[in-house]
Enzyme design. Structure first.
Site, mmCIF file in Angstrom:
data_model
loop_
_atom_site.group_PDB
_atom_site.id
_atom_site.type_symbol
_atom_site.label_atom_id
_atom_site.label_comp_id
_atom_site.label_asym_id
_atom_site.label_seq_id
_atom_site.Cartn_x
_atom_site.Cartn_y
_atom_site.Cartn_z
ATOM 1 N N LYS A 268 6.548 -10.218 4.388
ATOM 2 C CA LYS A 268 5.571 -9.631 3.462
ATOM 3 C C LYS A 268 5.861 -10.119 2.041
ATOM 4 O O LYS A 268 6.944 -9.905 1.503
ATOM 5 C CB LYS A 268 5.642 -8.099 3.515
ATOM 6 C CG LYS A 268 4.771 -7.405 2.454
ATOM 7 C CD LYS A 268 4.829 -5.875 2.569
ATOM 8 C CE LYS A 268 4.117 -5.191 1.396
ATOM 9 N NZ LYS A 268 4.208 -3.720 1.438
ATOM 10 N N ASP A 273 2.971 -4.525 -6.129
ATOM 11 C CA ASP A 273 2.125 -3.553 -5.429
ATOM 12 C C ASP A 273 1.868 -2.345 -6.327
ATOM 13 O O ASP A 273 2.702 -1.449 -6.446
ATOM 14 C CB ASP A 273 2.817 -3.117 -4.124
ATOM 15 C CG ASP A 273 1.975 -2.120 -3.333
ATOM 16 O OD1 ASP A 273 0.779 -1.952 -3.664
ATOM 17 O OD2 ASP A 273 2.516 -1.519 -2.374
ATOM 18 N N LYS A 280 -0.719 3.874 -7.325
ATOM 19 C CA LYS A 280 0.543 4.613 -7.212
ATOM 20 C C LYS A 280 0.824 5.381 -8.489
ATOM 21 O O LYS A 280 0.352 5.001 -9.554
ATOM 22 C CB LYS A 280 1.704 3.616 -7.008
ATOM 23 C CG LYS A 280 1.752 2.944 -5.661
ATOM 24 C CD LYS A 280 2.930 1.978 -5.583
ATOM 25 C CE LYS A 280 3.021 1.308 -4.229
ATOM 26 N NZ LYS A 280 3.301 2.231 -3.113
ATOM 27 N N ASP A 291 8.369 -5.812 -3.693
ATOM 28 C CA ASP A 291 7.552 -5.711 -2.485
ATOM 29 C C ASP A 291 7.365 -7.066 -1.789
ATOM 30 O O ASP A 291 6.626 -7.170 -0.816
ATOM 31 C CB ASP A 291 6.194 -5.076 -2.820
ATOM 32 C CG ASP A 291 5.640 -4.241 -1.673
ATOM 33 O OD1 ASP A 291 6.411 -3.898 -0.759
ATOM 34 O OD2 ASP A 291 4.425 -3.954 -1.690
ATOM 35 N N ASP A 350 -3.372 1.201 -0.740
ATOM 36 C CA ASP A 350 -1.919 1.071 -0.899
ATOM 37 C C ASP A 350 -1.229 0.719 0.420
ATOM 38 O O ASP A 350 -0.053 0.361 0.433
ATOM 39 C CB ASP A 350 -1.348 2.375 -1.477
ATOM 40 C CG ASP A 350 0.041 2.191 -2.062
ATOM 41 O OD1 ASP A 350 0.470 1.022 -2.214
ATOM 42 O OD2 ASP A 350 0.693 3.205 -2.374
ATOM 43 N N GLU A 352 -1.359 -1.930 2.013
ATOM 44 C CA GLU A 352 -1.806 -3.323 1.958
ATOM 45 C C GLU A 352 -0.911 -4.272 2.753
ATOM 46 O O GLU A 352 -1.352 -5.320 3.181
ATOM 47 C CB GLU A 352 -1.880 -3.788 0.494
ATOM 48 C CG GLU A 352 -0.566 -4.297 -0.119
ATOM 49 C CD GLU A 352 0.537 -3.249 -0.190
ATOM 50 O OE1 GLU A 352 0.225 -2.053 -0.092
ATOM 51 O OE2 GLU A 352 1.712 -3.628 -0.329
ATOM 52 N N ARG A 354 0.362 -4.116 5.739
ATOM 53 C CA ARG A 354 -0.097 -4.349 7.105
ATOM 54 C C ARG A 354 -1.353 -5.216 7.131
ATOM 55 O O ARG A 354 -1.597 -5.926 8.106
ATOM 56 C CB ARG A 354 -0.311 -3.007 7.814
ATOM 57 C CG ARG A 354 -1.315 -2.111 7.139
ATOM 58 C CD ARG A 354 -1.190 -0.659 7.560
ATOM 59 N NE ARG A 354 -0.115 0.044 6.859
ATOM 60 C CZ ARG A 354 0.196 1.321 7.063
ATOM 61 N NH1 ARG A 354 -0.468 2.031 7.960
ATOM 62 N NH2 ARG A 354 1.177 1.890 6.395
#
Ligand code: BES
Ligand code: MN
Ligand code: ZN
Length: 497
Positions: A268, A273, A280, A291, A350, A352, A354
């Site tokens: 990933k 993020d 967030k 991230d 959020d 994101e 996946r």
């Protein structure tokens, strides 16, 4: 850093720093005993005085011990004399090298190879020594205007061998440890870089840089246009809000026989993020620069394998993008079509990770892989479940999961399995698409993996959730380089057993 193996006479060894073990209840290692005899029982007196109890994690630096040639000796607490667990041994080395790099010593001899470790032979101990020695010297000062003057100048590490130790295996293990350490260092560096420097394009540049150094490694970087051509609608839905172009990085390392199926690693690579429109809270949001640590660990593992000229075939896939809000960003409720053809209702922007992983997992099919392992800072729920000790591990093939668990144990980079039962996937049902991108509040790590499992039916697959293990928070804030050591151990030693 330079590593070698030698048999030594501890009290007569010339070096800037000598590591020797002492145990609880005033027991001494062989090396400590030898120094004690040469130094007129100085260590015996010291243990009697209670300055050192011998507990795991304790260290004491001694200067100019009489009768001893080494400039300084570091006494290292090694716990119970009967033996240590591999995890305790890792802590011993961590403490020992943390103390060593605080001194100006340029070279060091470790006698800690003589400490008994259950399930850890001399080669294993040598490898761990290399990994910890190099990690202790890691500093991040790229973004400081004044570079921290390096007090640490440790350049040369010798692991002392006993008469019965297999020094050939030890030397190979040292080389392996040094390569793992290089990989860990790269992963930490990429993780620590801020998101305004470490963009998707920056990651692509790093991949190209790696490929220039290693002949067996080729790199291809797909642009958003090419992703569109492939139908990667899930990945592209994440990058919609950002001005920073997304990149899909493909690293192909061919060290093994041509016809052997590769293992595919997917990392990933969300370089920042914010949560997107489902934004967030501000608290600690800076940490979302980490991230992309899954991606960083794939870079690190491939660098380690290439450095070793390892006879394996590995493909690294890194979907890299920012996740930020704007007028063009994906909105909650939007339905997107993944590369697999399955549609997804984005209930929460959020979730994101996946969305970018699912398209990379579909892309992985073209390699007819022996196995696919994805690595991602995927869920806050994983931190709640496992904390910072173990990475979460789930998969659709138990023997693959078992081999990854074993690799994590061997590498002192542990993972812990969570169940991936169909019942958990109920919560991903959507009224408007084939699936939603979030489940309920419960079992967030498992429902995230359940989502991914909809895209991995064609091969053996495992998923590592590193949300709790990839970086440290608080005063020691920074990337850890996990799970590079696990991945390299898996790829070198646990692939097809
Ligand atoms: N990158 C985060 C996961 C994360 C959060 C890792 C905090 C480490 C620390 C991920 O993209 C995310 O936001 N996940 C959500 C999923 C939720 C919306 C279902 C989460 O865990 O809150
Ligand atoms: Mn997120
Ligand atoms: Zn994320």
């Amino acid at each position: 850093m330079e590593f070698s193996i030698k048999t030594v006479v501890p009290e007569k060894q010339r070096c800037a720093c000598l590591l020797v073990g002492v145990f609880e209840k005033k027991h001494m290692s062989e090396a400590a005993g030898a120094l004690d005899a040469a130094a007129d029982s100085a260590i015996t007196r010291l243990l009697k005085s209670g300055d050192m109890e011998g507990k795991v994690g304790e260290t004491l630096v001694l200067h100019q011990l009489p009768g001893v040639t080494a400039t300084r000796v570091i006494l290292v607490g090694c716990g119970k004399a009967e033996g240590l667990t591999p995890r305790e041994y890792g802590k011993v080395l961590e403490a020992a090298f943390a103390a060593a790099v605080k001194t100006p010593a340029g070279d060091l001899v470790s006698t800690l190879g003589e400490v008994t470790v259950t399930g850890g032979d001399f080669a294993w101990k040598a490898r761990e020594t290399a990994v910890h020695a190099q990690a202790a010297g890691y500093r991040f000062d790229e973004t400081k205007s004044k570079k921290t003057p390096r007090k640490n100048t440790l350049k040369k590490v010798i692991v002392a061998a006993g008469a019965d130790d297999d020094t050939t295996a030890g030397a190979a293990a040292l080389a392996e440890g040094a390569a793992v350490a290089e990989g860990v260092e790269l992963a930490r560096h990429l993780g620590d870089l801020p998101a305004n420097i470490c963009t998707p394009s920056h990651l692509a540049g790093e991949a190209r840089k790696l490929a220039r150094k290693h002949r067996a490694l080729t790199v291809e970087v797909l642009t958003e246009k090419e992703m569109e051509g492939l139908g990667m609608g899930a990945l592209l839905s994440v990058t919609r809000g950002s001005h920073e172009p997304a990149r899909f990085i493909v690293m192909n390392y061919r060290g093994g026989p041509q016809r052997r199926k590769p293992t595919v690693l997917v990392g990933k690579g969300v370089t920042f993020d914010t949560g997107g429109i489902s934004i967030k809270p501000a608290q600690a949001m800076d940490e979302m620069k980490f991230d992309m640590c899954g991606a960083a660990s794939v870079f690190g593992a491939i660098k380690a394998l290439a450095t070793l000229d390892a006879a394996v075939n590995v493909v690294g896939l890194v979907p890299a993008t920012e996740n930020v809000p704007s007028g063009t960003a994906t909105k909650p409720g939007d339905v997107v079509t993944s590369m697999s053809g399955q549609t997804i209702e984005v209930l929460n922007t959020d979730a994101e990770g996946r969305l970018i992983l699912c398209d990379a997992l579909t892309y992985a099919e073209r390699y007819k892989p022996a196995a696919v392992v994805d690595v991602a800072t995927l869920t806050g729920a994983c931190i709640v479940a496992l904390g910072a000790q173990a990475s979460g591990l789930l998969g659709n093939h138990q023997s693959l999961v078992d081999r990854l668990l074993e690799a994590g144990t061997r590498a002192n980079d542990p993972a812990w399995q969570l169940p991936l039962w169909d019942e958990y996937k109920e919560s991903l049902k959507s009224n408007f698409a084939d699936m939603a991108n979030i489940g309920g509040r419960e079992a967030g790590t498992i429902t995230a993996a359940g989502f991914l499992s909809n895209f991995t039916e064609k091969y053996h697959w495992a998923h590592l959730d590193i949300a709790g293990t990839a970086w440290k928070t608080g005063k020691a804030k920074g990337a850890t380089g996990r799970p590079v050591a696990l991945l390299v151990e898996f790829l070198l030693h646990q692939q097809d057993t």
